[in-house]
Design a protein around this motif. Sequence first.
Motif, PDB file in Angstrom:
ATOM      1  N   ASP A   1       0.591  -1.593   0.316  1.00 30.19           N
ATOM      2  CA  ASP A   1      -0.176   0.078   0.044  1.00 30.19           C
ATOM      3  C   ASP A   1       0.771   1.348  -0.131  1.00 30.19           C
ATOM      4  OD1 ASP A   1      -2.444  -1.716  -0.334  1.00 30.19           O
ATOM      5  OD2 ASP A   1      -3.159  -0.881   1.704  1.00 30.19           O
ATOM      6  N   ALA A   2       0.706   2.240  -1.175  1.00 29.51           N
ATOM      7  CA  ALA A   2       1.247   3.702  -1.122  1.00 29.51           C
ATOM      8  C   ALA A   2      -0.031   4.759  -0.579  1.00 29.51           C
ATOM      9  CB  ALA A   2       2.131   3.597  -2.104  1.00 29.51           C
ATOM     10  N   LEU A   3      -0.987   4.632   0.071  1.00 23.82           N
ATOM     11  CA  LEU A   3      -2.187   5.392   0.624  1.00 23.82           C
ATOM     12  C   LEU A   3      -1.994   6.490   1.846  1.00 23.82           C
ATOM     13  CD1 LEU A   3      -4.969   2.064   0.229  1.00 23.82           C
ATOM     14  CD2 LEU A   3      -3.946   3.915  -1.383  1.00 23.82           C
ATOM     15  N   GLU A   4      -0.838   5.827   2.401  1.00 25.11           N
ATOM     16  CA  GLU A   4      -0.895   6.909   3.374  1.00 25.11           C
ATOM     17  C   GLU A   4       0.640   7.661   3.541  1.00 25.11           C
ATOM     18  OE1 GLU A   4      -2.757   8.173   5.063  1.00 25.11           O
ATOM     19  OE2 GLU A   4      -4.781   6.308   5.054  1.00 25.11           O
ATOM     20  N   PHE A   5       1.127   8.958   3.627  1.00 24.74           N
ATOM     21  CA  PHE A   5       2.062   9.567   3.903  1.00 24.74           C
ATOM     22  C   PHE A   5       3.199   8.510   4.924  1.00 24.74           C
ATOM     23  CE2 PHE A   5      -0.441  13.774   3.074  1.00 24.74           C
ATOM     24  CZ  PHE A   5       0.450  13.432   1.624  1.00 24.74           C
ATOM     25  N   GLY A   6       4.287   8.561   4.771  1.00 31.12           N
ATOM     26  CA  GLY A   6       5.310   7.696   5.652  1.00 31.12           C
ATOM     27  C   GLY A   6       5.750   9.399   6.845  1.00 31.12           C
ATOM     28  N   ALA A   7       6.506   8.325   7.702  1.00 33.11           N
ATOM     29  CA  ALA A   7       6.847   9.368   8.773  1.00 33.11           C
ATOM     30  C   ALA A   7       8.224  10.471   8.769  1.00 33.11           C
ATOM     31  CB  ALA A   7       7.743   7.944   9.696  1.00 33.11           C
ATOM     32  N   PRO A   8       7.820  11.886   8.827  1.00 38.40           N
ATOM     33  CA  PRO A   8       9.201  12.334   8.967  1.00 38.40           C
ATOM     34  C   PRO A   8       9.939  12.877   9.657  1.00 38.40           C
ATOM     35  CG  PRO A   8       6.641  13.356   9.962  1.00 38.40           C
ATOM     36  CD  PRO A   8       6.460  11.722   9.595  1.00 38.40           C
ATOM     37  N   ALA A   9      11.164  13.050   9.186  1.00 39.47           N
ATOM     38  CA  ALA A   9      12.414  12.660  10.418  1.00 39.47           C
ATOM     39  C   ALA A   9      11.810  13.529  11.856  1.00 39.47           C
ATOM     40  CB  ALA A   9      13.185  14.125   8.885  1.00 39.47           C
ATOM     41  N   ILE A  10      12.960  12.949  12.511  1.00 40.82           N
ATOM     42  CA  ILE A  10      11.970  13.104  14.040  1.00 40.82           C
ATOM     43  C   ILE A  10      12.424  14.325  13.965  1.00 40.82           C
ATOM     44  CG2 ILE A  10      13.792  12.888  16.091  1.00 40.82           C
ATOM     45  CD1 ILE A  10      12.294  10.870  15.620  1.00 40.82           C
ATOM     46  N   GLN A  11      10.967  15.201  14.608  1.00 40.08           N
ATOM     47  CA  GLN A  11      11.394  16.194  14.778  1.00 40.08           C
ATOM     48  C   GLN A  11      10.182  16.440  15.922  1.00 40.08           C
ATOM     49  OE1 GLN A  11       9.411  18.879  11.378  1.00 40.08           O
ATOM     50  NE2 GLN A  11      10.174  16.652  10.648  1.00 40.08           N
TER      51      GLN A  11
ATOM     52  N   PRO B   1       6.378  16.686  16.894  1.00 38.16           N
ATOM     53  CA  PRO B   1       4.385  16.102  16.677  1.00 38.16           C
ATOM     54  C   PRO B   1       4.258  16.785  14.576  1.00 38.16           C
ATOM     55  CG  PRO B   1       4.861  15.423  18.374  1.00 38.16           C
ATOM     56  CD  PRO B   1       5.839  16.890  18.019  1.00 38.16           C
ATOM     57  N   ARG B   2       3.373  16.167  14.078  1.00 35.82           N
ATOM     58  CA  ARG B   2       3.715  17.603  12.543  1.00 35.82           C
ATOM     59  C   ARG B   2       1.482  16.971  12.423  1.00 35.82           C
ATOM     60  NH1 ARG B   2       6.815  19.724   9.663  1.00 35.82           N
ATOM     61  NH2 ARG B   2       5.579  19.785   7.867  1.00 35.82           N
ATOM     62  N   ARG B   3       0.848  18.095  12.533  1.00 38.31           N
ATOM     63  CA  ARG B   3      -0.775  17.714  12.798  1.00 38.31           C
ATOM     64  C   ARG B   3      -1.151  17.347  11.628  1.00 38.31           C
ATOM     65  NH1 ARG B   3      -4.090  23.774  12.873  1.00 38.31           N
ATOM     66  NH2 ARG B   3      -2.514  23.923  11.773  1.00 38.31           N
ATOM     67  N   ASN B   4      -2.061  16.409  11.287  1.00 36.68           N
ATOM     68  CA  ASN B   4      -2.465  15.566  10.321  1.00 36.68           C
ATOM     69  C   ASN B   4      -1.040  14.924   9.770  1.00 36.68           C
ATOM     70  OD1 ASN B   4      -4.924  16.776  11.084  1.00 36.68           O
ATOM     71  ND2 ASN B   4      -4.036  18.074   9.827  1.00 36.68           N
ATOM     72  N   GLU B   5      -0.231  14.319  10.375  1.00 33.69           N
ATOM     73  CA  GLU B   5       0.754  13.336   9.544  1.00 33.69           C
ATOM     74  C   GLU B   5       1.174  12.495  10.830  1.00 33.69           C
ATOM     75  OE1 GLU B   5       4.618  15.575   7.572  1.00 33.69           O
ATOM     76  OE2 GLU B   5       2.941  17.083   7.656  1.00 33.69           O
ATOM     77  N   PRO B   6       1.946  11.419  10.549  1.00 35.01           N
ATOM     78  CA  PRO B   6       2.338  10.591  11.055  1.00 35.01           C
ATOM     79  C   PRO B   6       3.274  10.691  12.167  1.00 35.01           C
ATOM     80  CG  PRO B   6       2.452   9.947   8.901  1.00 35.01           C
ATOM     81  CD  PRO B   6       2.347  11.390   9.152  1.00 35.01           C
ATOM     82  N   THR B   7       3.370  10.012  13.049  1.00 36.17           N
ATOM     83  CA  THR B   7       4.395  10.045  14.063  1.00 36.17           C
ATOM     84  C   THR B   7       5.918  10.466  14.078  1.00 36.17           C
ATOM     85  OG1 THR B   7       3.131   9.258  15.581  1.00 36.17           O
ATOM     86  CG2 THR B   7       5.493   9.542  16.126  1.00 36.17           C
ATOM     87  N   PRO B   8       6.596  11.076  13.717  1.00 38.14           N
ATOM     88  CA  PRO B   8       8.197  11.825  12.965  1.00 38.14           C
ATOM     89  C   PRO B   8       9.339  10.224  13.598  1.00 38.14           C
ATOM     90  CG  PRO B   8       7.181  13.452  14.020  1.00 38.14           C
ATOM     91  CD  PRO B   8       6.910  13.064  14.031  1.00 38.14           C
ATOM     92  N   SER B   9       9.816   9.713  12.836  1.00 36.55           N
ATOM     93  CA  SER B   9      10.342   8.734  13.062  1.00 36.55           C
ATOM     94  C   SER B   9      12.060   8.563  12.764  1.00 36.55           C
ATOM     95  CB  SER B   9       9.583   7.061  12.882  1.00 36.55           C
ATOM     96  OG  SER B   9      10.595   6.481  13.002  1.00 36.55           O
ATOM     97  N   GLU B  10      13.235   8.124  13.243  1.00 37.27           N
ATOM     98  CA  GLU B  10      14.512   8.064  12.718  1.00 37.27           C
ATOM     99  C   GLU B  10      14.383   7.265  11.424  1.00 37.27           C
ATOM    100  OE1 GLU B  10      19.013   6.965  14.238  1.00 37.27           O
ATOM    101  OE2 GLU B  10      17.479   7.001  15.864  1.00 37.27           O
ATOM    102  N   ASP B  11      13.318   6.299  11.570  1.00 34.95           N
ATOM    103  CA  ASP B  11      13.765   5.264  10.144  1.00 34.95           C
ATOM    104  C   ASP B  11      12.786   6.772   8.841  1.00 34.95           C
ATOM    105  OD1 ASP B  11      15.235   3.979  10.088  1.00 34.95           O
ATOM    106  OD2 ASP B  11      14.219   2.912  11.743  1.00 34.95           O
ATOM    107  N   CYS B  12      12.682   7.351   8.248  1.00 30.77           N
ATOM    108  CA  CYS B  12      12.055   8.248   7.688  1.00 30.77           C
ATOM    109  C   CYS B  12      12.271   8.821   6.317  1.00 30.77           C
ATOM    110  CB  CYS B  12      12.282   9.687   8.097  1.00 30.77           C
ATOM    111  SG  CYS B  12      13.654  10.419   8.082  1.00 30.77           S
ATOM    112  N   LEU B  13      12.835   7.591   5.286  1.00 29.09           N
ATOM    113  CA  LEU B  13      13.175   7.550   4.041  1.00 29.09           C
ATOM    114  C   LEU B  13      11.952   7.288   2.932  1.00 29.09           C
ATOM    115  CD1 LEU B  13      16.787   6.282   3.576  1.00 29.09           C
ATOM    116  CD2 LEU B  13      16.244   8.973   4.975  1.00 29.09           C
ATOM    117  N   PHE B  14      11.138   7.835   2.947  1.00 26.10           N
ATOM    118  CA  PHE B  14       9.668   7.850   2.448  1.00 26.10           C
ATOM    119  C   PHE B  14       9.416   9.102   1.020  1.00 26.10           C
ATOM    120  CE2 PHE B  14       9.187   6.116   6.263  1.00 26.10           C
ATOM    121  CZ  PHE B  14       8.783   4.527   5.938  1.00 26.10           C
TER     122      PHE B  14
END
Length: 553
Positions: free
Chosen positions: A86-96, A98-111
């Motif tokens: 599935d490529a239906l949801e945004f991937g985690a952003p880099a550690i920072q 929390p961003r509104r309406n986005e996945p929880t930031p994660s160290e593994d963020c290469l999306f």
Amino acid sequence: MAPIYRREFLSKISLATVAISIPQFGFLQSGRGEEFVETETTLGKIKGARNDGVNVFKGIPYGGKVSGDRRFRRPAPLAKWTGVRDALEFGAPAIQSPRRNEPTPSEDCLFLNVWTPANDNKKRPVMFYSHGGGFVIGSGASAGQDGGNLARNFDVVVVQTNHRLGLLGFLYLDELGGEQYAGSRNMGVLDIAAGLKWVHENIAQFGGDPNNVMIFGESGGGAKTSCLYAMPEAAPYFNKASIESGPGVRMLSKETAAKTTAMLLKELNISRNNWKKLLEVPTADLLAMQAKLPFVPPFQERNSKRGTMQGRLGGFGPVVDGIVLPTHPFDPGAPAISKDKPLLVGWNEDEYTFFAWERKDTESFKMDFDGLQKKLEPQYGQDTQTVIEAYRKASPDATAPDIFVAISSITMMGLGSIDIAEKKTKQNGAPVYLYNFGYKSEKKIPGTDYAMGTPHAMDISFKFNNEIPPRDGSAPKESFFGGNRPERFVASHHFAELWTTFARTGKPAAKDVPAWPAYNLKDRPMMRIADKCEVINDRYSTELAMWRSIGKL
């Protein structure tokens, strides 16, 4: 209020049909009536969604693990998968934070995310965007930079990445870690280069032309684009570039980067010999430590008339290591590696009003000229009166706040943009086009009667053509920065058409917009982008002569 130094903003902001059946992909229907689309990548099949004539694929992995033993290193290789991912949801952003309406930031963020009119091998131009937020915050999923309208209205493919940021993306360990950690201080931009390589290998399946790729970015994304323009690892994968309100003329030296690393180790009570303990520190603690260090972006600034370079400790971002980033992006000249790649560069006319809004600065809009003198003296010293006199001569009717906004805006973004345009022109290679974004928002800076004008970051929603009337005919909502006037829709269309035409041909052009000549050192043409666009020759000539006389340009 402390003065905002040139590009200090980079570390401080966070910015926003009918299915055709062909072999490469097919549409599916869910029980809820949603329309999906599948396509192949080099690692396996993925499923995205079709929305109002645009296929959208979110959260596609383009690099593997960068946590644990891969922290501060090149990503682990990605394994192929079976079945359909599935490529239906945004991937985690880099550690920072929390961003509104986005996945929880994660160290593994290469999306990465892709917007395309169709997966049909049509070879559309590809527009590869790097988000803003300095080198410390941001995401490829910010709402204002949604790529759907560019893809839908201008027949292009849009790609955006998440990549490592801050300490995890730019900590200099080359001298401590040896070969495994070579390039550690540039992992954030190396991630972006890896995203470009993914595009080269896969974008044909998404209806894009791998041999016609434009890189662009605003604010911190402009600085990232400046670095990519000078990076051998990125060079094979793009053909043209745009640097928007983020002129990355110079980056940090190895010496200053090493001192910042030493400062971090001292704060964490880790000795140089035990530096690998950094691999065990929780990401939350690293983020907290990042905020404690001097919050200054990595760049080097000319020291007034002496013309020397001065480094400033703290902050995290690219370093000139002689390998990943062989030289400063645009110092002493434009990078030879991109000599034949056309370039757009420019800034917004009233950049500072964003920072007034962000800092809740209301006092700057109450001052008289005596107050202006006092406000500027800490930054310009004995040159303060010279600076003010040049601006009063150029704009006799301007108020003290008007002049403060003009000075602050051009020193943040404009002088570096002009420096880049001049150096690219002197290279005698591909053309460079200089612009000002000047559409005026009537929205007031909170707590004042002063209009925002054209603040920093307002260009994002305009160039992505996200300032448009609702498609259902309902009343338009007020734009966050752009205000309520319907002229903003025209300005947005102009901006988006200029950029997409540049992506397609290497020369910006749009209907109902004057021909935009390449920058040259005789006429010095600049395109002012608004609802009515115009070419202005030798704009800011009085002011720029003054900045040159005091060694700021």
